[in-house]
Write an enzyme that holds these catalytic residues in place. Structure first.
Site, PDB file in Angstrom:
ATOM      1  CB  ALA A 175      65.292  29.151  39.334  1.00 47.15           C
ATOM      2  CG  HIS A 176      65.540  35.217  39.038  1.00 48.21           C
ATOM      3  ND1 HIS A 176      64.789  34.653  38.010  1.00 48.21           N
ATOM      4  CD2 HIS A 176      64.990  36.440  39.250  1.00 48.21           C
ATOM      5  CE1 HIS A 176      63.854  35.496  37.624  1.00 48.21           C
ATOM      6  NE2 HIS A 176      63.933  36.594  38.376  1.00 48.21           N
ATOM      7  CG  MET A 177      65.813  34.903  46.584  1.00 49.42           C
ATOM      8  SD  MET A 177      66.492  34.059  48.032  1.00 49.42           S
ATOM      9  CE  MET A 177      65.565  32.524  47.946  1.00 49.42           C
TER      10      MET A 177
END
Length: 124
Positions: free
Chosen positions: A91-93
């Site tokens: 997960a990453h933004m």
């Protein structure tokens, strides 16, 4: 296969549960990734405290980008699963600074993930 994000250590920002780095293949100058330290594939599987840690770094990252690059706007968001464009399964933004003129037709912003949905007419 080992996760590339789990090996990173060149953080530009960090707190107990997350860190931020400049993207190795930036969309624009200053493009930043905000990543939980715990390996979890999907943003929706984050614990509430991890999500809060990411949002804290989102705001700190914006401040850092403002000081360093003086952009005119921002896009930020998360790709969840390969059908939505996620290419690293951790997960990453994305925090992407935007500059006047960097796109011929920016109207629609994130709608551009499906190009034919990008252009639309705002009804008054």
């Amino acid at each position: 296969m080992e996760c590339i994000f789990c090996r990173l250590d060149d953080y530009v920002l960090e707190n107990d549960l997350a860190y931020a780095v400049f993207d190795a293949m930036p969309v624009n100058e200053g493009h930043m990734l905000i990543i939980p330290k715990r390996h979890v594939q999907n943003y929706f599987d984050l614990k509430p405290e991890e999500e809060a840690a990411i949002l804290e770094l989102l705001h700190k990252g914006k401040k850092l980008i403002e000081e360093k690059y003086s952009p005119d706007g921002y896009n930020f968001g998360v790709n969840c699963n390969s059908c939505a464009g996620q290419s690293v399964m951790h997960a990453h933004m994305h925090l992407i600074p935007r500059y006047r003129g960097d796109s011929e037709a920016p109207l629609g912003g994130v709608r551009g993930v499906i190009p034919e949905k990008m252009g639309y007419i705002v009804k008054k």
